[in-house]
Scaffold this active site. Sequence first.
Site, mmCIF file in Angstrom:
data_model
loop_
_atom_site.group_PDB
_atom_site.id
_atom_site.type_symbol
_atom_site.label_atom_id
_atom_site.label_comp_id
_atom_site.label_asym_id
_atom_site.label_seq_id
_atom_site.Cartn_x
_atom_site.Cartn_y
_atom_site.Cartn_z
ATOM 1 N N TYR A 145 -3.468 21.652 50.045
ATOM 2 C CA TYR A 145 -4.647 21.716 50.717
ATOM 3 C C TYR A 145 -5.036 23.388 50.678
ATOM 4 O O TYR A 145 -4.287 24.268 50.880
ATOM 5 C CB TYR A 145 -4.288 21.483 52.238
ATOM 6 N N ASP A 240 -2.497 29.930 45.794
ATOM 7 C CA ASP A 240 -3.139 30.029 47.133
ATOM 8 C C ASP A 240 -1.848 30.327 48.184
ATOM 9 O O ASP A 240 -1.043 29.376 48.648
ATOM 10 C CB ASP A 240 -3.662 28.674 47.545
ATOM 11 N N LYS A 268 -4.354 33.605 57.290
ATOM 12 C CA LYS A 268 -3.073 33.346 58.417
ATOM 13 C C LYS A 268 -2.419 34.791 58.874
ATOM 14 O O LYS A 268 -2.988 35.596 59.583
ATOM 15 C CB LYS A 268 -2.129 32.452 57.848
HETATM 16 P P1 KE4 Z 1 -8.342 28.220 57.055
HETATM 17 O O1 KE4 Z 1 -9.638 27.898 56.496
HETATM 18 O O2 KE4 Z 1 -7.786 26.979 57.812
HETATM 19 O O3 KE4 Z 1 -7.963 29.559 57.543
HETATM 20 O O4 KE4 Z 1 -7.290 28.214 55.768
HETATM 21 C C1 KE4 Z 1 -7.277 26.994 55.036
HETATM 22 C C2 KE4 Z 1 -5.824 26.977 54.120
HETATM 23 C C3 KE4 Z 1 -5.797 27.345 52.956
HETATM 24 N N1 KE4 Z 1 -4.929 27.218 52.204
HETATM 25 C C4 KE4 Z 1 -3.516 26.782 52.692
HETATM 26 C C5 KE4 Z 1 -2.312 26.884 51.630
HETATM 27 C C6 KE4 Z 1 -3.640 26.494 54.007
HETATM 28 O O5 KE4 Z 1 -2.275 26.043 54.594
HETATM 29 C C7 KE4 Z 1 -4.767 26.488 54.795
HETATM 30 C C8 KE4 Z 1 -4.898 26.092 56.181
HETATM 31 N N2 KE4 Z 1 -3.671 25.648 56.741
HETATM 32 C C9 KE4 Z 1 -3.737 24.571 57.843
HETATM 33 C C10 KE4 Z 1 -2.355 23.945 58.465
HETATM 34 N N3 KE4 Z 1 -1.727 23.432 57.195
HETATM 35 C C11 KE4 Z 1 -4.354 25.018 59.073
HETATM 36 C C12 KE4 Z 1 -4.444 24.375 60.203
HETATM 37 C C13 KE4 Z 1 -5.864 23.487 60.455
HETATM 38 O O6 KE4 Z 1 -6.346 23.289 59.654
HETATM 39 O O7 KE4 Z 1 -6.178 23.720 61.827
#
Ligand code: KE4
Length: 429
Positions: A145, A240, A268
């Site tokens: 993801y 990523d 994060k």
């Molecule tokens: P954000 O757009 O949510 O800040 O980041 C996206 C993203 C990109 N790459 C990786 C490897 C990620 O894990 C994420 C976002 N992680 C999720 C939890 N697995 C965020 C939680 C959510 O979607 O509320």
Amino acid sequence: MLLSVKSKAAFKQACESIPGGVNSPVRAFGAVGNDPLFIDSGRGCHITDIDGNKYIDYVCSWGPLILGHLEETVITSIKRTLEKGTSFGAPTELEIQLAELVRDAVPSIEKVRMVNSGTEATMSAIRLARGYTGRDLVVKFDGCYHGHVDGLLVQAGSGATTLGTPTSPGVPQDYIRNTLTVPFNDIDVVREVCDKKGKEIACIIIEPVAGNMGVIPPKKGYLEGLREVTENHGIVLIFDEVMTGFRVARGGAQELYNVTPDLTTLGKIIGGGLPVGAYGGKSQIMDFVSPRGSVYQAGTLSGNPLAMASGIATLKKLQEDGVYHKLEMSSERLAEGLQKAAVDAGIPTYHTRVGSMLCTFFHDGEVTDYESAKRCDTKRYASYFHGMLERGVYFAPSQFEAAFVSTAHGEDDLDATIQASCEVMKSLK
Ligand code: KE4
């Protein structure tokens, strides 16, 4: 049974104004049942919901809070910055400081651009790879993801899998046409795809440690294989590291596995709990980004002073001697205890951990990719989740996420978590 009267009322009210009552789907407890808990406050490794229930927190805001809630140097830094203003829409020295702290930890990043989320970071990195190579195709991995980027919501993990829409409606076929998906941890398939279409592929984007289908480490030699095949075909390799950056090591997975990507995305932890994402890499590529180059990307609040201050304090703290050793010791203690609890109770599980991100798969056998992850007993995970919640432990409300340990988790907290897991695992028989 948890007292959650106020949370239930809040959720009902939230659903009147917010789709699904939440501002991010995975928070909604859709995969584990019941209504989400509304959180009032956090301190250290604990969060307290609006009904006054206190939990040991292993979500840690989905990774950012590696120092726990309200870490004093972070809060002081934000407060001090706040006294001078919130946003100027002009460069500040704070942005240089955070950029230099990122570069100090991740040597492959010669230039870095701050954005506001991990999604923005991956979206921008892909546009840059396409602009730099003049190619259109992107390769991603089933179950990984990378945020809700249209072209990457294909076989996506995290909430997309949790809620049963790994390939989201609303994304035109035309976007997906340029996205190739292959299984994680199978280098032969990647070689085949690159042999066939290598000249059309702009980039391969991967979570070097998958954290959105549960936690799945790369097989031995896998990342090295990706590096070799992308070199051979002139394909931009994007790690990523939004989740793994500053998490699995200060220099991320690329430090841990000693494999250097062309571009890295971050998020994060570099915001310390405030909205920050970033993408960076070789100057030779990054200098294609506007205004230095012609690949356009922009953001009103990119490099926001408060977010920079939070990230700077967090990364400075992570430079201190012994921080990652303490995280490793704590995470190992927890992982071993959780695994023993499952084994003693005779519950079939598969446990993974890389640094301070870990996962208990309710699966009898190895989990090495999306297909095996999807064979987990998500109903049993849901029972485990609620059993732990009732005992004051807050894990991710989905089998397809990671648990995070922070520097604020003490031995008492870890041992209480292990004790709770012993009880809950026995109750699952
Ligand atoms: P954000 O757009 O949510 O800040 O980041 C996206 C993203 C990109 N790459 C990786 C490897 C990620 O894990 C994420 C976002 N992680 C999720 C939890 N697995 C965020 C939680 C959510 O979607 O509320």
